[in-house]
Design a protein around this motif. Structure first.
Motif, PDB file in Angstrom:
ATOM      1  N   ASP A 209       0.841  -1.209   0.000  1.00 25.33           N
ATOM      2  CA  ASP A 209       0.000   0.000   0.000  1.00 25.33           C
ATOM      3  C   ASP A 209       0.872   1.255   0.000  1.00 25.33           C
ATOM      4  N   ILE A 210       1.937   1.240   0.800  1.00 30.39           N
ATOM      5  CA  ILE A 210       2.862   2.386   0.818  1.00 30.39           C
ATOM      6  C   ILE A 210       3.537   2.539  -0.542  1.00 30.39           C
ATOM      7  N   ALA A 211       3.896   1.412  -1.158  1.00 29.40           N
ATOM      8  CA  ALA A 211       4.515   1.470  -2.495  1.00 29.40           C
ATOM      9  C   ALA A 211       3.546   2.067  -3.510  1.00 29.40           C
ATOM     10  N   ARG A 241      14.084   6.895   3.398  1.00 27.18           N
ATOM     11  CA  ARG A 241      13.724   6.691   4.806  1.00 27.18           C
ATOM     12  C   ARG A 241      12.706   5.554   4.945  1.00 27.18           C
ATOM     13  N   ALA A 242      11.724   5.484   4.051  1.00 29.46           N
ATOM     14  CA  ALA A 242      10.710   4.432   4.135  1.00 29.46           C
ATOM     15  C   ALA A 242      11.309   3.052   3.890  1.00 29.46           C
ATOM     16  N   ILE A 243      12.264   2.954   2.945  1.00 30.41           N
ATOM     17  CA  ILE A 243      12.919   1.661   2.712  1.00 30.41           C
ATOM     18  C   ILE A 243      13.749   1.259   3.927  1.00 30.41           C
ATOM     19  N   ALA A 244      14.442   2.225   4.535  1.00 33.74           N
ATOM     20  CA  ALA A 244      15.242   1.932   5.724  1.00 33.74           C
ATOM     21  C   ALA A 244      14.368   1.528   6.906  1.00 33.74           C
ATOM     22  N   ASP A 245      13.149   2.091   6.975  1.00 33.69           N
ATOM     23  CA  ASP A 245      12.225   1.754   8.065  1.00 33.69           C
ATOM     24  C   ASP A 245      11.389   0.517   7.763  1.00 33.69           C
ATOM     25  N   HIS A 246      11.647  -0.134   6.603  1.00 31.25           N
ATOM     26  CA  HIS A 246      10.891  -1.320   6.166  1.00 31.25           C
ATOM     27  C   HIS A 246       9.414  -1.012   5.944  1.00 31.25           C
ATOM     28  N   ALA A 247       9.116   0.247   5.670  1.00 29.71           N
ATOM     29  CA  ALA A 247       7.758   0.609   5.279  1.00 29.71           C
ATOM     30  C   ALA A 247       7.536   0.369   3.791  1.00 29.71           C
ATOM     31  N   LEU A 248       8.619   0.345   3.015  1.00 27.08           N
ATOM     32  CA  LEU A 248       8.567   0.045   1.588  1.00 27.08           C
ATOM     33  C   LEU A 248       9.312  -1.260   1.323  1.00 27.08           C
ATOM     34  N   PRO A 249       8.900  -2.020   0.309  1.00 22.25           N
ATOM     35  CA  PRO A 249       9.659  -3.231  -0.045  1.00 22.25           C
ATOM     36  C   PRO A 249      11.091  -2.879  -0.428  1.00 22.25           C
ATOM     37  N   LEU A 250      12.019  -3.779  -0.135  1.00 19.12           N
ATOM     38  CA  LEU A 250      13.436  -3.515  -0.407  1.00 19.12           C
ATOM     39  C   LEU A 250      13.716  -3.411  -1.904  1.00 19.12           C
ATOM     40  N   ASN A 251      12.877  -4.018  -2.731  1.00 16.36           N
ATOM     41  CA  ASN A 251      13.091  -3.974  -4.190  1.00 16.36           C
ATOM     42  C   ASN A 251      12.299  -2.852  -4.855  1.00 16.36           C
ATOM     43  N   PHE A 252      11.881  -1.852  -4.076  1.00 16.58           N
ATOM     44  CA  PHE A 252      11.043  -0.788  -4.648  1.00 16.58           C
ATOM     45  C   PHE A 252      11.779  -0.044  -5.752  1.00 16.58           C
ATOM     46  N   LEU A 253      13.043   0.302  -5.542  1.00 16.83           N
ATOM     47  CA  LEU A 253      13.798   1.047  -6.565  1.00 16.83           C
ATOM     48  C   LEU A 253      14.062   0.190  -7.795  1.00 16.83           C
ATOM     49  N   ASP A 254      14.243  -1.125  -7.594  1.00 16.94           N
ATOM     50  CA  ASP A 254      14.528  -1.998  -8.738  1.00 16.94           C
ATOM     51  C   ASP A 254      13.341  -2.092  -9.695  1.00 16.94           C
ATOM     52  N   ARG A 255      12.138  -1.845  -9.201  1.00 20.18           N
ATOM     53  CA  ARG A 255      10.956  -1.929 -10.064  1.00 20.18           C
ATOM     54  C   ARG A 255      10.945  -0.842 -11.136  1.00 20.18           C
ATOM     55  N   TYR A 256      11.671   0.241 -10.902  1.00 20.89           N
ATOM     56  CA  TYR A 256      11.603   1.385 -11.817  1.00 20.89           C
ATOM     57  C   TYR A 256      12.816   1.474 -12.742  1.00 20.89           C
ATOM     58  N   LEU A 276      20.690   5.694   0.116  1.00 17.66           N
ATOM     59  CA  LEU A 276      20.787   4.315   0.601  1.00 17.66           C
ATOM     60  C   LEU A 276      22.197   3.768   0.444  1.00 17.66           C
ATOM     61  N   ARG A 277      22.927   4.204  -0.571  1.00 23.76           N
ATOM     62  CA  ARG A 277      24.307   3.767  -0.732  1.00 23.76           C
ATOM     63  C   ARG A 277      25.203   4.376   0.338  1.00 23.76           C
ATOM     64  N   ILE A 278      24.979   5.662   0.625  1.00 24.24           N
ATOM     65  CA  ILE A 278      25.798   6.338   1.641  1.00 24.24           C
ATOM     66  C   ILE A 278      25.537   5.739   3.019  1.00 24.24           C
ATOM     67  N   LYS A 279      24.278   5.499   3.318  1.00 28.43           N
ATOM     68  CA  LYS A 279      23.879   4.994   4.631  1.00 28.43           C
ATOM     69  C   LYS A 279      23.687   3.475   4.591  1.00 28.43           C
ATOM     70  N   ARG A 280      24.492   2.802   3.803  1.00 26.44           N
ATOM     71  CA  ARG A 280      24.281   1.386   3.596  1.00 26.44           C
ATOM     72  C   ARG A 280      24.397   0.597   4.904  1.00 26.44           C
ATOM     73  N   GLU A 281      25.311   1.004   5.753  1.00 24.74           N
ATOM     74  CA  GLU A 281      25.541   0.257   6.975  1.00 24.74           C
ATOM     75  C   GLU A 281      24.674   0.749   8.129  1.00 24.74           C
ATOM     76  N   ILE A 282      23.854   1.761   7.884  1.00 28.10           N
ATOM     77  CA  ILE A 282      22.985   2.285   8.937  1.00 28.10           C
ATOM     78  C   ILE A 282      21.591   1.719   8.726  1.00 28.10           C
ATOM     79  N   ILE A 283      21.013   1.164   9.779  1.00 26.55           N
ATOM     80  CA  ILE A 283      19.716   0.515   9.648  1.00 26.55           C
ATOM     81  C   ILE A 283      18.623   1.538   9.367  1.00 26.55           C
ATOM     82  N   ARG A 284      18.652   2.666  10.063  1.00 27.92           N
ATOM     83  CA  ARG A 284      17.597   3.672   9.914  1.00 27.92           C
ATOM     84  C   ARG A 284      18.224   5.017   9.557  1.00 27.92           C
ATOM     85  N   LEU A 285      17.620   5.710   8.628  1.00 28.26           N
ATOM     86  CA  LEU A 285      18.083   7.055   8.255  1.00 28.26           C
ATOM     87  C   LEU A 285      17.357   8.071   9.134  1.00 28.26           C
ATOM     88  N   ASP A 286      17.696   8.076  10.422  1.00 26.78           N
ATOM     89  CA  ASP A 286      16.959   8.913  11.360  1.00 26.78           C
ATOM     90  C   ASP A 286      17.171  10.400  11.125  1.00 26.78           C
TER      91      ASP A 286
END
Length: 440
Positions: A209-211, A241-256, A276-286
């Motif tokens: 739904d978020i996607a 932020r939504a992908i990092a918070d698992h509100a969006l599917p991880l493959n959301f960007l790959d769909r486009y 997402l590349r810069i913050k790759r090792e950070i779980i949440r982009l707070d």
């Protein structure tokens, strides 16, 4: 000659005729006898025609062979109509509850039956039915709900309100409306919206739904960019932020990949991919939206307010200073701006800074950006520290008295606050006859 004609003749012969009757009475007597005989003949012939049947050998059965009881209690039509079958298949008649051997099962009561009794059907459960919201009603309900959420920041209250609404198939449109509203707001509003999207997953919506909501916003970017030129970059931050918070599917960007024709949508997706590349090792982009006003260190806020005042003294633009103060989002700390502004006047030279600061304070007061309490606290802090300031600025009392009078004339401060301004007692020397004493 049939049996009916013979009976008719017998009736006429057996009729007694009075010899004293006149010819007219004799004729009337004979007519009555013939009419009675005809009625009996008609009745007998009708009964015989309906009861004629065939035996097993194919020969007709005489009427006399039938049981008189059967003639009397026969349920077949005596008018010669119908197929000759018994009424209701033999299940009709007085006191009859159906054909023999028929067992009737349970039948569900029909609510449309005139004899339907609702109270006799057991416990009745009444359920509230909420109609599904259309596009207009959805926007009418969501807009004030999101604006109120920006004030209190309680996601649980928003979830409770959404459960009372029947969003139906338009469930995803709530997220798209919330993001669109926050694009025109402050950074703190966008931070609250990101938290709301994260909390909605699993309770009201799922990641798909978020996607779907972000897909709708990507299509609407050409219209959003007219009011918010930075919309593509902001939307990219929302997606990351939504992908990092698992509100969006991880493959959301790959769909486009390779399927985006709008340059604004490509810019938003590229921005999300970079974050997402810069913050790759950070779980949440707070900190994708920065630190909120109330969460910033005090030293940082003081430095920002000093920069704001220095820029104002250089440009003289009151509106720009007000805009920068709103961006800090610290209405409870506006007394610090008043305090720093008064200190700059006391440490400056000339009348120009005094006039400009009075103009700034007047603009902040008239717009309601600085409240009466914050204004009083800023002036009172300077009053309390004035003796120490006077050590570095000998004319601090005189400058402060002049500044306070100007502020009172411009209705920036109250009379009580003006009278509370400390004044340094003037010292004067008396005649030499007094021994050189100093009188206060």
């Amino acid at each position: 000659m049939g049996s009916g004609d013979e009976e008719l003749e017998e009736e006429i012969i057996d009729g007694e005729v009075n010899p004293n009757w006149t010819p007219q009475e004799k004729e009337l007597h004979e007519a009555r006898i013939k009419a009675k005989a005809k009625r009996r003949l008609r009745r007998t012939s009708s009964r015989d025609s309906t009861r004629e049947s065939l035996s097993e050998t194919g020969e007709p059965i005489e009427t006399d062979q039938l049981s008189p009881k059967g003639k009397t209690h026969d349920r077949k039509s005596r008018m010669g109509k119908g197929r000759g079958l018994p009424k209701k298949g033999g299940a009709g008649g007085k006191g009859v509850w159906g054909a023999p051997g028929v067992v009737y099962g349970y039948q569900e009561p029909d609510a449309h039956d005139p004899n339907y009794d609702e109270s006799a059907q057991g416990d009745t459960v009444y359920q509230k039915v909420v109609p599904e919201l259309d596009e207009g009603d959805l926007e009418k309900n969501v807009h004030p709900m999101v604006q109120e959420y920006f004030e209190h920041g309680d996601t649980s209250e928003v979830i409770a309100l959404l459960k009372e609404l029947n969003l139906g198939r338009r469930r995803y449109e709530f997220s798209s409306l919330a993001v669109s509203i926050s694009l025109e707001g402050k950074a703190s509003h966008r931070e609250l919206t990101s938290r709301l999207l994260s909390d909605l997953v699993g309770k009201i919506m799922d990641p798909e739904d978020i996607a779907q909501s972000f897909d709708k916003i990507l299509k609407d970017l050409p219209d959003l960019i007219l009011d918010t030129p930075e919309a593509p970059q902001m939307l990219g931050q929302f997606i990351a932020r939504a992908i990092a918070d698992h509100a969006l599917p991880l493959n959301f960007l790959d769909r486009y990949k390779g399927q985006v024709g709008c340059e604004h949508a490509r810019a938003a997706l590229d921005r999300a991919a970079v974050l997402l590349r810069i913050k790759r090792e950070i779980i949440r982009l707070d900190n994708v939206w920065g630190v909120g006003g109330g969460q910033r260190p005090v030293k940082h806020l003081i430095r920002e307010m000093n920069l704001l005042l220095k820029e104002y003294l250089t440009t003289g633009q009151v509106a720009e200073a007000q805009h920068c103060l709103r961006e800090l989002e610290v209405p409870h700390f506006h007394h610090e701006l008043v305090y720093e502004a008064l200190l700059m006047v006391l440490e400056s030279n000339g009348e120009a800074p005094v006039v400009m600061i009075v103009k700034l304070l007047k603009g902040l007061w008239e717009t309601g950006l600085v409240t009466l309490d914050q204004m009083n606290r800023g002036f009172q802090r300077v009053y309390d520290e004035l003796p120490d300031i006077n050590l570095d600025v000998p004319l601090a009392h005189n400058i402060m008295e002049n500044l306070v009078d100007l502020c009172f004339e411009e209705a920036v401060i109250t009379k009580h606050l003006r009278d509370a301004c400390p004044s340094r007692g003037r010292k004067r020397f008396v005649s030499e006859g007094d021994g050189g004493r100093i009188k206060q």
